[in-house]
Design a protein around this motif. Sequence first.
Motif, PDB file in Angstrom:
ATOM      1  N   THR A 178       0.850  -1.189   0.000  1.00 22.04           N
ATOM      2  CA  THR A 178       0.000   0.000   0.000  1.00 22.04           C
ATOM      3  C   THR A 178       0.885   1.237   0.000  1.00 22.04           C
ATOM      4  O   THR A 178       1.869   1.300   0.732  1.00 22.04           O
ATOM      5  N   ALA A 179       0.524   2.218  -0.825  1.00 20.36           N
ATOM      6  CA  ALA A 179       1.266   3.482  -0.905  1.00 20.36           C
ATOM      7  C   ALA A 179       0.295   4.631  -0.686  1.00 20.36           C
ATOM      8  O   ALA A 179      -0.843   4.605  -1.168  1.00 20.36           O
ATOM      9  N   LEU A 180       0.760   5.636   0.033  1.00 17.20           N
ATOM     10  CA  LEU A 180      -0.044   6.825   0.328  1.00 17.20           C
ATOM     11  C   LEU A 180       0.764   8.062   0.015  1.00 17.20           C
ATOM     12  O   LEU A 180       1.911   8.185   0.449  1.00 17.20           O
ATOM     13  N   LEU A 181       0.176   8.967  -0.751  1.00 18.41           N
ATOM     14  CA  LEU A 181       0.826  10.230  -1.109  1.00 18.41           C
ATOM     15  C   LEU A 181      -0.034  11.374  -0.577  1.00 18.41           C
ATOM     16  O   LEU A 181      -1.243  11.407  -0.809  1.00 18.41           O
ATOM     17  N   ILE A 182       0.574  12.303   0.150  1.00 19.54           N
ATOM     18  CA  ILE A 182      -0.177  13.392   0.767  1.00 19.54           C
ATOM     19  C   ILE A 182       0.417  14.736   0.370  1.00 19.54           C
ATOM     20  O   ILE A 182       1.646  14.892   0.303  1.00 19.54           O
ATOM     21  N   TYR A 183      -0.451  15.689   0.077  1.00 20.48           N
ATOM     22  CA  TYR A 183      -0.037  17.061  -0.173  1.00 20.48           C
ATOM     23  C   TYR A 183      -1.009  17.966   0.578  1.00 20.48           C
ATOM     24  O   TYR A 183      -2.181  18.071   0.200  1.00 20.48           O
ATOM     25  N   VAL A 184      -0.543  18.582   1.657  1.00 23.76           N
ATOM     26  CA  VAL A 184      -1.371  19.377   2.564  1.00 23.76           C
ATOM     27  C   VAL A 184      -2.485  18.479   3.103  1.00 23.76           C
ATOM     28  O   VAL A 184      -2.220  17.618   3.925  1.00 23.76           O
ATOM     29  N   ASP A 185      -3.730  18.646   2.629  1.00 22.54           N
ATOM     30  CA  ASP A 185      -4.819  17.787   3.097  1.00 22.54           C
ATOM     31  C   ASP A 185      -5.417  16.947   1.973  1.00 22.54           C
ATOM     32  O   ASP A 185      -6.502  16.384   2.117  1.00 22.54           O
ATOM     33  N   ASP A 186      -4.716  16.861   0.846  1.00 19.99           N
ATOM     34  CA  ASP A 186      -5.131  15.993  -0.262  1.00 19.99           C
ATOM     35  C   ASP A 186      -4.338  14.695  -0.190  1.00 19.99           C
ATOM     36  O   ASP A 186      -3.106  14.715  -0.127  1.00 19.99           O
ATOM     37  N   ILE A 187      -5.048  13.573  -0.209  1.00 20.62           N
ATOM     38  CA  ILE A 187      -4.406  12.268  -0.032  1.00 20.62           C
ATOM     39  C   ILE A 187      -4.788  11.347  -1.188  1.00 20.62           C
ATOM     40  O   ILE A 187      -5.952  11.291  -1.589  1.00 20.62           O
ATOM     41  N   MET A 188      -3.792  10.637  -1.709  1.00 18.72           N
ATOM     42  CA  MET A 188      -4.017   9.632  -2.743  1.00 18.72           C
ATOM     43  C   MET A 188      -3.492   8.297  -2.230  1.00 18.72           C
ATOM     44  O   MET A 188      -2.367   8.211  -1.732  1.00 18.72           O
ATOM     45  N   ASP A 213     -12.646   6.600  -6.698  1.00 18.24           N
ATOM     46  CA  ASP A 213     -11.511   6.383  -7.602  1.00 18.24           C
ATOM     47  C   ASP A 213     -10.888   7.719  -8.010  1.00 18.24           C
ATOM     48  O   ASP A 213     -11.585   8.731  -8.151  1.00 18.24           O
ATOM     49  N   LEU A 214      -9.575   7.694  -8.231  1.00 18.77           N
ATOM     50  CA  LEU A 214      -8.833   8.910  -8.561  1.00 18.77           C
ATOM     51  C   LEU A 214      -9.299   9.493  -9.894  1.00 18.77           C
ATOM     52  O   LEU A 214      -9.281   8.821 -10.922  1.00 18.77           O
ATOM     53  N   LYS A 215      -9.715  10.761  -9.862  1.00 17.47           N
ATOM     54  CA  LYS A 215     -10.114  11.483 -11.063  1.00 17.47           C
ATOM     55  C   LYS A 215      -9.409  12.827 -11.197  1.00 17.47           C
ATOM     56  O   LYS A 215      -9.240  13.333 -12.305  1.00 17.47           O
ATOM     57  N   TYR A 216      -9.008  13.410 -10.077  1.00 14.11           N
ATOM     58  CA  TYR A 216      -8.374  14.729 -10.109  1.00 14.11           C
ATOM     59  C   TYR A 216      -7.478  14.862  -8.891  1.00 14.11           C
ATOM     60  O   TYR A 216      -7.906  14.615  -7.763  1.00 14.11           O
ATOM     61  N   PHE A 217      -6.213  15.234  -9.124  1.00 13.65           N
ATOM     62  CA  PHE A 217      -5.266  15.371  -8.012  1.00 13.65           C
ATOM     63  C   PHE A 217      -4.210  16.401  -8.368  1.00 13.65           C
ATOM     64  O   PHE A 217      -3.479  16.243  -9.344  1.00 13.65           O
ATOM     65  N   LEU A 218      -4.155  17.482  -7.590  1.00 13.77           N
ATOM     66  CA  LEU A 218      -3.142  18.535  -7.746  1.00 13.77           C
ATOM     67  C   LEU A 218      -3.062  19.054  -9.183  1.00 13.77           C
ATOM     68  O   LEU A 218      -1.986  19.177  -9.760  1.00 13.77           O
ATOM     69  N   GLY A 219      -4.197  19.358  -9.756  1.00 11.01           N
ATOM     70  CA  GLY A 219      -4.212  19.921 -11.103  1.00 11.01           C
ATOM     71  C   GLY A 219      -4.078  18.912 -12.217  1.00 11.01           C
ATOM     72  O   GLY A 219      -4.006  19.291 -13.389  1.00 11.01           O
ATOM     73  N   ILE A 220      -4.047  17.622 -11.886  1.00  6.91           N
ATOM     74  CA  ILE A 220      -3.927  16.567 -12.895  1.00  6.91           C
ATOM     75  C   ILE A 220      -5.246  15.822 -12.993  1.00  6.91           C
ATOM     76  O   ILE A 220      -5.753  15.305 -11.998  1.00  6.91           O
ATOM     77  N   GLU A 221      -5.812  15.787 -14.197  1.00 10.56           N
ATOM     78  CA  GLU A 221      -7.046  15.058 -14.438  1.00 10.56           C
ATOM     79  C   GLU A 221      -6.711  13.646 -14.899  1.00 10.56           C
ATOM     80  O   GLU A 221      -5.878  13.460 -15.792  1.00 10.56           O
ATOM     81  N   VAL A 222      -7.344  12.661 -14.278  1.00 14.01           N
ATOM     82  CA  VAL A 222      -7.011  11.258 -14.523  1.00 14.01           C
ATOM     83  C   VAL A 222      -8.230  10.515 -15.044  1.00 14.01           C
ATOM     84  O   VAL A 222      -9.332  10.633 -14.492  1.00 14.01           O
ATOM     85  N   SER A 223      -8.043   9.785 -16.126  1.00 15.72           N
ATOM     86  CA  SER A 223      -9.095   8.895 -16.630  1.00 15.72           C
ATOM     87  C   SER A 223      -8.482   7.516 -16.843  1.00 15.72           C
ATOM     88  O   SER A 223      -7.307   7.397 -17.183  1.00 15.72           O
TER      89      SER A 223
END
Length: 309
Positions: free
Chosen positions: A43-53, A80-90
Motif C-alpha cells: 500500500t502506498a499513500l501520497l499526501i499534499y497538505v490535506d489531499d491524499i491519494m 476512484d482517482l479522477k483529479y489530483f493537484l491539477g492533474i485530471e485522470v481517466s
Amino acid sequence: MQSELQASHQWFSKFIEAIRAIGFTQSKADYSLFTRKNDKSFTALLIYVDDIMITGNNLPAINALKQFLNTRFKIKDLGDLKYFLGIEVSRSRRGEIFLLTITRPDMYSVHILSRFMHEPCKPHLDAAMRVLRYPKSTPGQGLFFPTGNEMNLTEYCDSDWAGCTRRSTSGYCVFLGNSLISWRTKRQKTVSLSLAEAEYRAMTGACCEITWLSYLLQDLQLPDPGPATLHCDNQAALHISANSVFHDRTRHIEMYCHFIRDKIMDGTMITRYISSQQEVAEVFTKALGKEDFSAMVCKLGVHNIHSPT
C-alpha cells in the motif's frame, strides 16, 4: 502567516506519527510518500497538505487504511482517482491511464515567454496569443500510460547554447519503459563557454534526476530497473563524461558537474550517443517546426484523447 506555517507543520507531524503507528514507512526520496508492505500486500499513500491519494494491490488493506484515517482525521472519500493537484485522470476498463496535465511537456514556448513577465511588450502579448491557440485546439492532449510496461529507465537530455541572455537552456525527459514519467526545462545558472560544456551540464542534471527516481522506485517496491541509459547527441560531452583526466577545457567546470562520472564508473548509468533527429529532448530546448514538433510530441507518448481512433 507564521501561525499558519506552524499549524501545517503540527498537522503533518501528527499525521506522520499516526501513519507510522500502523506500519507505514516515510520515503527519504519524497517525504510526502508513505509505503507499507506485508507479505504480498503493498500500500502506498501520497499526501499534499490535506489531499491524499492511496493505491495498492490489496483492496481490503486500502479500505482498512481509509477507515483508520477517517477515525483519526475525519476524511472524505472521493472514490476512484479522477483529479489530483491539477492533474485530471481517466482510466480505461483495461487499466490504461490517461492524464491531462497542467504542466504539459509540449509547451516549451511557455517557458520562453515566462522570461518576459516583468516588463512585457506588445510582441510578447502577440506571441502569447499565438501560443494559446495550441492548447485551445488540443484540450484533450495528455500522457498515455499502458498497462504492460518494462521497468527500465531511459533518459534523453539536450541543451541549446548561449541563448538571448548568453545562458544555455537544459532539458531532459525520463521514460520508465515507454511511459514518460519526468521532464524538465531550465535555464543554466552559469554561462557555458562551449556547446559541449552546455550539453555536459545538461547531462549532469539528467543524471541527478535518474538517481532520485531510482530511490523512488525502490520505495515503491518495484523491481530493480538496472543501469539507466542516458542519451545525448553531443560526442564531445560524452567524451568529457567518460574521461576522468582534467585538462584546460574542463578544469573550470564546477566539481558537481562531474557527478555523472561517478555514476558511470559504479555502473548505475550508461551513456549512449543518439543523432539529433532522434533526440526527443530537443522539444524542451528549441522551437521546432510543425512536422518535427509533432513527431517529437508523439515520441513522448502525448496523445489527444478527443481525436478519432
